[in-house]
Design a protein around this motif. Sequence first.
Motif, PDB file in Angstrom:
ATOM      1  N   ALA A 169      58.207  33.450  32.281  1.00 15.69           N
ATOM      2  CA  ALA A 169      57.304  32.457  32.868  1.00 15.69           C
ATOM      3  C   ALA A 169      58.082  31.321  33.512  1.00 15.69           C
ATOM      4  CB  ALA A 169      56.351  31.920  31.793  1.00 15.69           C
ATOM      5  N   ILE A 170      59.107  30.841  32.831  1.00 14.00           N
ATOM      6  CA  ILE A 170      59.907  29.736  33.386  1.00 14.00           C
ATOM      7  C   ILE A 170      60.710  30.209  34.587  1.00 14.00           C
ATOM      8  CG2 ILE A 170      61.836  28.176  32.903  1.00 14.00           C
ATOM      9  CD1 ILE A 170      60.729  27.806  30.116  1.00 14.00           C
ATOM     10  N   ILE A 213      52.632  31.111  29.517  1.00 12.07           N
ATOM     11  CA  ILE A 213      52.604  30.133  30.606  1.00 12.07           C
ATOM     12  C   ILE A 213      52.155  28.775  30.080  1.00 12.07           C
ATOM     13  CG2 ILE A 213      51.448  29.538  32.771  1.00 12.07           C
ATOM     14  CD1 ILE A 213      51.280  32.680  33.201  1.00 12.07           C
ATOM     15  N   LYS A 214      51.118  28.780  29.248  1.00 14.27           N
ATOM     16  CA  LYS A 214      50.612  27.530  28.676  1.00 14.27           C
ATOM     17  C   LYS A 214      51.653  26.878  27.763  1.00 14.27           C
ATOM     18  CE  LYS A 214      46.732  25.675  25.984  1.00 14.27           C
ATOM     19  NZ  LYS A 214      45.458  26.001  25.288  1.00 14.27           N
ATOM     20  N   GLY A 218      54.731  23.532  32.975  1.00 15.06           N
ATOM     21  CA  GLY A 218      55.520  22.596  33.773  1.00 15.06           C
ATOM     22  C   GLY A 218      57.020  22.694  33.614  1.00 15.06           C
ATOM     23  N   GLU A 219      57.520  23.591  32.759  1.00 18.34           N
ATOM     24  CA  GLU A 219      58.961  23.685  32.531  1.00 18.34           C
ATOM     25  C   GLU A 219      59.635  24.508  33.633  1.00 18.34           C
ATOM     26  OE1 GLU A 219      60.435  24.674  28.615  1.00 18.34           O
ATOM     27  OE2 GLU A 219      58.562  24.024  27.701  1.00 18.34           O
ATOM     28  N   VAL A 220      60.735  23.962  34.144  1.00 17.27           N
ATOM     29  CA  VAL A 220      61.527  24.668  35.147  1.00 17.27           C
ATOM     30  C   VAL A 220      63.003  24.560  34.794  1.00 17.27           C
ATOM     31  CG1 VAL A 220      59.870  24.305  37.026  1.00 17.27           C
ATOM     32  CG2 VAL A 220      61.689  22.631  36.645  1.00 17.27           C
ATOM     33  N   LEU A 221      63.783  25.450  35.378  1.00 15.20           N
ATOM     34  CA  LEU A 221      65.239  25.356  35.293  1.00 15.20           C
ATOM     35  C   LEU A 221      65.735  24.632  36.530  1.00 15.20           C
ATOM     36  CD1 LEU A 221      66.164  28.946  34.077  1.00 15.20           C
ATOM     37  CD2 LEU A 221      66.171  26.848  32.723  1.00 15.20           C
ATOM     38  N   THR A 222      66.639  23.680  36.331  1.00 12.52           N
ATOM     39  CA  THR A 222      67.160  22.918  37.467  1.00 12.52           C
ATOM     40  C   THR A 222      68.680  22.986  37.494  1.00 12.52           C
ATOM     41  OG1 THR A 222      67.318  20.826  36.243  1.00 12.52           O
ATOM     42  CG2 THR A 222      65.216  21.313  37.338  1.00 12.52           C
TER      43      THR A 222
END
Length: 398
Positions: A169-170, A213-214, A218-222
């Motif tokens: 998901a992420i 997903i829930k 809002g979590e992402v890899l940066t």
Amino acid sequence: MGSKKSFLRYLLRQLVLVMLAFPLLAVGSSAEAAWQPELLVGLQKGAASVQLSSDSPLVIRDVASGKILAKKPARDSFSVTFSQGAFLVAGKKVMAGTAGIDFVVEDARQLAAQVSRIDGKAYRGAVRLLPGETGFTVINRVTTEEYLKGVVPEEMPPEWNMEAVKAQAIAARSFALSHRKRHSKDGYDLCATTHCQQYQGIRAERARSSEAIKATYGEVLTFQGRPIEALFHTDSGGMTENSEDVWGSRIPYLRSVKELHAKSYPWDKNISAEQFTAVLAKHGKTIGTLKSITLPPISFGKASAGRTSAGRAAQVRFAGTKGTAVVSGNDLRNWFGLKSTLFEMTYKGNVVMIHGYGWGHGLGLSQWGAKALADEKEYKYPAILAHYYQGTERKKLY
């Protein structure tokens, strides 16, 4: 920093920069409601007609001006066609600019709750129609989290270990946000195929993937403060690949890493020598009758002549009665429809025998590898992501 006024001006500038980088949309009114990016997903190009409906009352809005052109009640099914520069909605002409028209709920804050039906297929969010020279483009205007509900179960079985599904998901969220405007020349952000990510709307949704997903909302890899191009594939075959060995350019977070299992996902393909050399000739590699193939055995972790450090075929040498040719592993994969470039080739009895492992380009997260880390090593999703995307940071973007 200077005066209080200058400091406030600085804060305002930073806010504007963030809003420009990520155009955001208020969604919903539940306890979990938040601001999140909106995506434009291309579903069809060159459409002659489409049947639309929605569970909510709709306004038909000109995209460029924002002007409301017409209204439609909830659950009213109607056809849309395009002729002589104008849309016909249920037979009535609707004049719109070149940016197209939206079929959307009047209160944009409710976009996440909107359900649209396009030729009977349900999608979350609104519908945008973009006029073209021949027909029109059908676009799904959808918030990121609702988009992911139609992506994640298409990319990874939802019944797998929940930690692997969370990692997926992420990765999918990071990929989507890093690739906004990928199809800008077509008028949308992402397509709905494997070129971007497979997306099937509501009919693809499953409870367990939606739960993942829930849980990672809002979590992402940066990397260096920006969402990464979080590539993923089915199975690495034993070791993922460095980006430069696939694309020719080095990406710091797409580094080769070993898997728990070597030579996984085995596959075979046999091709007659005549057919094989005919395909080579079609691509400008004429060698006559095949005599020999030069490619060293697979060895993980150490580059050798013709192979990358991950063991994949970098270059294969073919000798024939009319000369020799050197072909990249990536070209061979494309020309012959191979599952991966992690393969060995032998020539016997007038047949080219190809035995390989893995499925996909080998960059980033290996889905079967992530499953193994979750099942056998009991890795949680942050550790899975750190294994495949080195040097990245996991952040809550919204």
